[in-house]
Write a protein that holds these residues in place. Structure first.
Motif, PDB file in Angstrom:
ATOM      1  N   GLU A  98      68.311  50.062  20.583  1.00  0.00           N
ATOM      2  CA  GLU A  98      67.666  51.360  20.766  1.00  0.00           C
ATOM      3  C   GLU A  98      66.367  51.210  21.556  1.00  0.00           C
ATOM      4  OE1 GLU A  98      65.992  55.055  18.050  1.00  0.00           O
ATOM      5  OE2 GLU A  98      67.271  53.534  17.138  1.00  0.00           O
ATOM      6  N   SER A 100      55.671  58.802  21.411  1.00  0.00           N
ATOM      7  CA  SER A 100      56.413  58.730  20.161  1.00  0.00           C
ATOM      8  C   SER A 100      57.847  58.272  20.434  1.00  0.00           C
ATOM      9  CB  SER A 100      56.432  60.104  19.496  1.00  0.00           C
ATOM     10  OG  SER A 100      57.385  60.147  18.476  1.00  0.00           O
ATOM     11  N   GLY A 132      60.372  58.822  18.641  1.00  0.00           N
ATOM     12  CA  GLY A 132      61.226  59.958  18.305  1.00  0.00           C
ATOM     13  C   GLY A 132      61.351  60.939  19.464  1.00  0.00           C
ATOM     14  N   ASP A 133      60.211  61.211  20.120  1.00  0.00           N
ATOM     15  CA  ASP A 133      60.240  62.109  21.279  1.00  0.00           C
ATOM     16  C   ASP A 133      61.028  61.496  22.431  1.00  0.00           C
ATOM     17  OD1 ASP A 133      58.707  63.898  19.863  1.00  0.00           O
ATOM     18  OD2 ASP A 133      56.811  63.325  20.824  1.00  0.00           O
ATOM     19  N   LYS A 158      63.459  59.396  22.132  1.00  0.00           N
ATOM     20  CA  LYS A 158      64.874  59.426  21.751  1.00  0.00           C
ATOM     21  C   LYS A 158      65.465  60.814  21.991  1.00  0.00           C
ATOM     22  CE  LYS A 158      67.946  58.253  17.948  1.00  0.00           C
ATOM     23  NZ  LYS A 158      68.037  57.735  16.581  1.00  0.00           N
ATOM     24  N   GLU A 159      64.753  61.852  21.608  1.00  0.00           N
ATOM     25  CA  GLU A 159      65.229  63.224  21.839  1.00  0.00           C
ATOM     26  C   GLU A 159      65.366  63.502  23.333  1.00  0.00           C
ATOM     27  OE1 GLU A 159      66.254  65.652  19.757  1.00  0.00           O
ATOM     28  OE2 GLU A 159      66.113  64.158  18.171  1.00  0.00           O
ATOM     29  N   ASP A 160      64.413  63.039  24.126  1.00  0.00           N
ATOM     30  CA  ASP A 160      64.473  63.244  25.570  1.00  0.00           C
ATOM     31  C   ASP A 160      65.645  62.485  26.180  1.00  0.00           C
ATOM     32  OD1 ASP A 160      63.443  64.407  27.936  1.00  0.00           O
ATOM     33  OD2 ASP A 160      62.558  62.476  28.472  1.00  0.00           O
ATOM     34  N   ILE A 171      68.490  61.692  24.623  1.00  0.00           N
ATOM     35  CA  ILE A 171      69.708  62.410  24.229  1.00  0.00           C
ATOM     36  C   ILE A 171      69.885  63.651  25.080  1.00  0.00           C
ATOM     37  CG2 ILE A 171      70.759  63.733  22.350  1.00  0.00           C
ATOM     38  CD1 ILE A 171      69.482  61.700  20.427  1.00  0.00           C
ATOM     39  N   HIS A 172      68.802  64.377  25.294  1.00  0.00           N
ATOM     40  CA  HIS A 172      68.878  65.595  26.112  1.00  0.00           C
ATOM     41  C   HIS A 172      69.278  65.278  27.552  1.00  0.00           C
ATOM     42  CE1 HIS A 172      68.044  69.651  27.411  1.00  0.00           C
ATOM     43  NE2 HIS A 172      67.238  69.186  28.341  1.00  0.00           N
ATOM     44  N   SER A 173      68.800  64.158  28.075  1.00  0.00           N
ATOM     45  CA  SER A 173      69.124  63.814  29.466  1.00  0.00           C
ATOM     46  C   SER A 173      70.582  63.383  29.619  1.00  0.00           C
ATOM     47  CB  SER A 173      68.202  62.707  29.973  1.00  0.00           C
ATOM     48  OG  SER A 173      68.520  61.478  29.351  1.00  0.00           O
ATOM     49  N   GLN A 193      73.131  64.709  27.824  1.00  0.00           N
ATOM     50  CA  GLN A 193      74.044  65.804  27.518  1.00  0.00           C
ATOM     51  C   GLN A 193      74.459  66.505  28.798  1.00  0.00           C
ATOM     52  OE1 GLN A 193      71.777  68.128  24.746  1.00  0.00           O
ATOM     53  NE2 GLN A 193      72.761  67.165  22.987  1.00  0.00           N
TER      54      GLN A 193
END
Length: 133
Positions: free
Chosen positions: A18, A59, A61-62, A64-66, A68-70, A72
């Motif tokens: 990760e 962060s 976490g931020d 990771k969210e970015d 995942i969003h990229s 999709q």
């Protein structure tokens, strides 16, 4: 220097795989012109990304969210449906409404008789063969 930075990042992101994904995503962002949050110190983008994660200027976490969003391709948005709104399937046929429980409100589909189907098929003419092929 990168080995020391990876060791520093393990405290922030437990999984090494990760960590590589997040640092690679951040390095690509930096390559595309994103602002870095630390001085570069003549380091390359992956090392800067690892240093940013290690010093927690970003962060995980931020990131990771970015990431995942990229990745999709299609994002489904759940929107509440209005009461009584008719639902349609992919073919465009109207399905029964959510509130109609009456047996009289049956869904009607267009039906074709066998004779109409045969007449339509007989009307089709195959393309003429030519010697050019």
């Amino acid at each position: 220097m990168a080995r020391v930075t990876v060791e520093d990042c393990i405290d922030k992101v437990d999984n090494r795989f990760e960590l590589v994904l997040l640092a690679g995503h951040r390095a690509r962002q930096i390559s595309q012109g994103a602002q870095i949050t630390l001085p570069r110190d003549n380091d390359k983008n992956p090392v800067v990304a690892l240093r940013e994660i290690a010093e927690e200027t970003l962060s995980p976490g931020d990131l990771k969210e970015d990431l995942i969003h990229s990745l999709q391709k299609h994002v489904e948005v759940d929107e509440p449906e209005a009461e009584g709104q008719e639902l349609t399937d992919q073919t465009g046929a109207v399905a029964a409404t959510a509130e109609s429980d009456d047996a009289d409100d049956a869904v009607v589909f267009d039906r074709m008789t066998e004779e109409d189907l045969l007449a339509g098929i007989e009307g089709l003419v195959p393309p003429e063969k030519s010697d050019d092929y």
